[in-house]
Design a protein around this motif. Structure first.
Motif, mmCIF file in Angstrom:
data_model
loop_
_atom_site.group_PDB
_atom_site.id
_atom_site.type_symbol
_atom_site.label_atom_id
_atom_site.label_comp_id
_atom_site.label_asym_id
_atom_site.label_seq_id
_atom_site.Cartn_x
_atom_site.Cartn_y
_atom_site.Cartn_z
ATOM 1 N N GLY A 187 0.906 -1.205 0.220
ATOM 2 C CA GLY A 187 -0.084 -0.115 0.122
ATOM 3 C C GLY A 187 0.969 1.321 0.183
ATOM 4 N N GLU A 188 0.124 2.405 0.343
ATOM 5 C CA GLU A 188 0.837 3.821 0.021
ATOM 6 C C GLU A 188 0.813 4.503 1.362
ATOM 7 N N ARG A 189 1.531 5.534 1.420
ATOM 8 C CA ARG A 189 1.557 6.185 2.559
ATOM 9 C C ARG A 189 1.332 7.813 2.061
ATOM 10 N N GLU A 190 0.406 8.581 2.666
ATOM 11 C CA GLU A 190 0.421 10.056 2.333
ATOM 12 C C GLU A 190 1.313 10.986 2.862
ATOM 13 N N CYS A 191 2.028 11.468 2.673
ATOM 14 C CA CYS A 191 3.179 12.114 3.281
ATOM 15 C C CYS A 191 3.132 13.812 2.828
ATOM 16 N N SER A 192 1.889 14.451 2.694
ATOM 17 C CA SER A 192 1.898 15.734 2.355
ATOM 18 C C SER A 192 2.004 16.781 3.122
ATOM 19 N N VAL A 193 1.785 16.278 4.396
ATOM 20 C CA VAL A 193 1.909 17.510 5.642
ATOM 21 C C VAL A 193 3.519 17.452 5.764
ATOM 22 N N GLN A 194 4.128 18.810 5.204
ATOM 23 C CA GLN A 194 5.428 18.934 5.574
ATOM 24 C C GLN A 194 5.851 20.271 5.854
ATOM 25 N N ARG A 195 7.051 20.359 6.440
ATOM 26 C CA ARG A 195 7.574 21.731 6.601
ATOM 27 C C ARG A 195 8.942 21.654 6.166
ATOM 28 N N LYS A 196 9.483 22.583 5.243
ATOM 29 C CA LYS A 196 10.631 22.716 4.645
ATOM 30 C C LYS A 196 10.953 21.488 4.073
ATOM 31 N N HIS A 197 10.124 20.680 3.277
ATOM 32 C CA HIS A 197 10.170 19.485 2.691
ATOM 33 C C HIS A 197 10.537 18.437 3.495
ATOM 34 N N GLN A 198 10.135 18.397 4.930
ATOM 35 C CA GLN A 198 10.335 17.324 5.965
ATOM 36 C C GLN A 198 8.798 17.057 6.261
ATOM 37 N N LYS A 199 8.618 15.604 6.548
ATOM 38 C CA LYS A 199 7.474 15.032 6.769
ATOM 39 C C LYS A 199 7.061 15.392 8.098
ATOM 40 N N LEU A 200 5.985 15.683 8.659
ATOM 41 C CA LEU A 200 5.277 15.631 9.932
ATOM 42 C C LEU A 200 4.386 14.990 10.413
ATOM 43 N N LEU A 201 3.540 14.677 9.436
ATOM 44 C CA LEU A 201 2.358 13.698 9.853
ATOM 45 C C LEU A 201 2.382 12.947 8.541
ATOM 46 N N GLU A 202 2.069 11.605 8.629
ATOM 47 C CA GLU A 202 1.783 10.655 7.634
ATOM 48 C C GLU A 202 0.389 9.687 7.779
ATOM 49 N N GLU A 203 -0.342 9.330 6.899
ATOM 50 C CA GLU A 203 -1.365 8.522 7.059
ATOM 51 C C GLU A 203 -1.428 7.528 5.839
ATOM 52 N N SER A 204 -2.067 6.499 6.040
ATOM 53 C CA SER A 204 -2.535 5.298 5.091
ATOM 54 C C SER A 204 -3.911 4.792 5.384
ATOM 55 N N PRO A 205 -4.639 4.603 4.399
ATOM 56 C CA PRO A 205 -4.252 4.804 2.932
ATOM 57 C C PRO A 205 -4.362 6.492 2.579
ATOM 58 N N SER A 206 -3.823 6.697 1.600
ATOM 59 C CA SER A 206 -3.855 8.337 1.192
ATOM 60 C C SER A 206 -5.341 8.534 0.893
ATOM 61 N N PRO A 207 -5.895 9.679 1.533
ATOM 62 C CA PRO A 207 -7.194 10.161 1.228
ATOM 63 C C PRO A 207 -7.496 10.755 -0.072
ATOM 64 N N GLY A 208 -6.485 10.891 -0.893
ATOM 65 C CA GLY A 208 -6.746 11.663 -2.008
ATOM 66 C C GLY A 208 -6.516 10.950 -3.488
ATOM 67 N N ILE A 209 -6.232 9.664 -3.396
ATOM 68 C CA ILE A 209 -6.039 8.917 -4.679
ATOM 69 C C ILE A 209 -7.030 8.012 -4.838
ATOM 70 N N SER A 210 -7.519 7.673 -6.062
ATOM 71 C CA SER A 210 -8.486 6.808 -6.559
ATOM 72 C C SER A 210 -7.916 5.404 -6.623
ATOM 73 N N GLN A 211 -8.694 4.388 -6.317
ATOM 74 C CA GLN A 211 -8.273 3.101 -6.395
ATOM 75 C C GLN A 211 -7.443 2.635 -7.624
ATOM 76 N N GLU A 212 -7.920 3.378 -8.825
ATOM 77 C CA GLU A 212 -7.322 2.918 -9.865
ATOM 78 C C GLU A 212 -5.774 3.365 -9.727
ATOM 79 N N THR A 213 -5.564 4.716 -9.504
ATOM 80 C CA THR A 213 -4.146 5.146 -9.441
ATOM 81 C C THR A 213 -3.447 4.474 -8.294
ATOM 82 N N ARG A 214 -3.870 4.234 -7.209
ATOM 83 C CA ARG A 214 -3.206 3.425 -6.415
ATOM 84 C C ARG A 214 -2.560 2.039 -6.881
ATOM 85 N N MET A 215 -3.673 1.277 -7.764
ATOM 86 C CA MET A 215 -3.138 0.253 -8.299
ATOM 87 C C MET A 215 -2.047 0.487 -9.535
#
Ligand code: ADP
Ligand code: ADP
Ligand code: MG
Length: 448
Positions: free
Chosen positions: A224-252
């Motif tokens: 599976g994937e991890r969504e890591c868009s919460v970043q400060r100065k290009h460094q991750k702060l919070l991560e989640e899985s699954p990503s709330p923003g991608i479709s099942q088709e994109t994921r596959m």
């Protein structure tokens, strides 16, 4: 299987790896700097070896001291954790030469994928879409030509960059010359390599990464994937899985590309392929991390698969005992990185004695840390002091569980970013799931 493993790292990740070894009946050797004598990883390991003074280059990056610690203690393998020597191809090659198993991919693969420019080329050649950009630029003239071709805004990226460092955003040609020279000079100082390349700045976009496990027998699975868009100065702060923003088709599709890419480079062990995804679900390869990731626990929570144990088994030559169809991603997991820093003082790093520590509990709440009451956080190292991870059936439930756990977490004696994490979780844009890598800038611009 190995009978003894040396852990060439410190902090929460060293503790995480020692725990996995204990459960597998493998003896552990901790290495530590003079500043880390009282550290938790030293107390938890079966044996420990001091490898030098506090400064990273004298201790945790001191290759000779680490290899000799493994030889003296008879450790058959070294786990490098993340950061430090984990993506150092020369270190991995030296382990191979000394007949010590490096728990990670072969040194040749690290060399190929750790060089960001070479990785881009390899991916492109195997048919994976990459962020539009160019090859290495050696001088300003060539860089200027490339910049005109790519267009603004663009990023100047250091070939050897990492941990969010070595990336510079340039919005116009007027800024470009100055930015190019400074970026290159800074990269030379930070990474000992001034080489840079240019990439189109994709905006708005999400950072979504695919977790891979590949064994020596040619089996590769994506967890599976991890969504890591919460970043400060290009460094991750919070991560989640699954990503709330991608479709099942994109994921596959991303999963298939990730496996294809891993096979193309002969990848072995745990690895992560990072992509940028735009609002039309187009995705582009950004980089590969040839190691265990800080946020690996998020994947462990949704898949029930222990990534560290599998890293060890794979390094020992064991095949994966499950296939892609056996992998199921269930529920939703979130991780908040707890850093010893003060967000209201420009994120100034904080160190000192922990006078009170209360760790949250309850079902599906995990806190990975090397803190304990009365421990003194030294000023020499990374500001990450803990990772709070929760798992629940739905995203909404996971957010509430994280909010409750953050309320419960008490760390006094050093400044932390826990209040900032609570603000992130409460923000409507975060709640919507439709956030991008500029989320933190938007949050900072929001009036309280
Ligand atoms: P992840 O990709 O696992 O989220 P990060 O990008 O946060 O990891 O980096 C993991 C750790 O490694 C951090 O402590 C970061 O500071 C460090 N790190 C990674 N690459 C480098 C590098 N090239 N130079 C310095 N530190 C690095
Ligand atoms: P690092 O090795 O430091 O992790 P990355 O190449 O993974 O460097 O980039 C770090 C972050 O910078 C990404 O997660 C993303 O938010 C941002 N970034 C990197 N490249 C681009 C790009 N071409 N366009 C937009 N954002 C980017
Ligand atoms: Mg990255």
């Amino acid at each position: 299987m190995f009978s003894k493993i040396l852990i060439a790292n410190r902090g929460e990740i060293a503790v995480r790896i020692i725990r996995a070894c204990k459960e597998m009946g493998i003896a552990t050797v901790a290495v530590f700097s003079e500043a880390d004598r009282d550290a938790l990883h030293v107390s938890l390991a079966d044996e420990s070896v001091c490898i030098g003074p506090a400064q990273l280059k004298d201790s945790y990056l001191n290759v000779a001291a680490i290899i000799s610690a493994a030889e003296v203690t008879g450790a058959g393998a070294i786990h490098p954790g993340y950061g430090l020597l984990s993506e150092n191809a020369k270190f991995a090659a030296l382990c191979e030469k000394c007949n010590i198993a490096f728990i990670g991919p072969p040194s040749g693969v690290i060399a190929k994928m750790g060089d960001k420019d070479m990785a881009r080329q390899t991916m492109q050649a195997s048919g994976v879409p990459v962020v539009p950009g160019g090859g290495m630029v050696d001088d300003f003239k060539q860089a200027e030509k490339e910049a005109r071709r790519i267009g603004f805004p663009l990023l100047i990226k250091a070939r050897s960059g990492g941990g969010g460092r070595g990336i510079r955003l340039v919005r116009s040609m007027e800024e470009f010359e100055n930015a190019f020279h400074t970026a290159s000079a800074e990269a030379k100082i930070a990474f000992g390599d001034g080489a840079v390349y240019l990439e189109k700045y994709l905006y708005p976009a999400k950072h979504v990464e695919m977790q891979l496990l590949c064994d020596n027998q040619g089996n590769a699975v994506v967890l599976g994937e991890r969504e890591c868009s919460v970043q400060r100065k290009h460094q991750k702060l919070l991560e989640e899985s699954p990503s709330p923003g991608i479709s099942q088709e994109t994921r596959m599709k991303m999963g298939r590309f990730a496996v294809q890419a891993a096979r193309a480079v002969g990848y072995v062990n745990a690895g992560t392929i990072e992509f940028l995804v735009d609002d039309s679900q187009n995705f582009y390869f950004m980089e590969m991390n040839t190691r265990l990731q800080v946020e690996h626990a998020v994947t462990e929570m949704v898949t029930g698969i222990d990534l560290v144990k599998w890293q060890i088994r794979i390094a020992a030559g064991l095949p994966l005992n499950f296939g892609q169809k056996d992998v199921s991603v269930g529920g939703h997991a979130i991780e908040c990185r707890i850093n010893a820093e003060n967000p209201s003082l420009g994120f100034r790093p904080s160190s000192g004695k922990i006078t009170l520590l209360h760790i949250p509990g309850g079902p599906w709440v995990r806190f990975d840390t090397a803190l304990f009451q009365d421990y003194t956080v030294p000023p020499f190292y990374d500001s990450l002091i803990g990772k709070l991870i929760v798992h629940a059936q739905t995203r909404e439930e996971a957010i509430r569980k994280m909010q409750a756990a953050l309320c419960e977490l008490v760390i006094t004696g050093v400044d932390t970013n826990t209040d900032l994490q609570r603000k992130i979780l409460a923000h409507p844009l975060f709640r919507s799931g439709r956030y991008h890598t500029d989320f933190m800038e938007k949050l900072e611009a929001t009036k309280p």
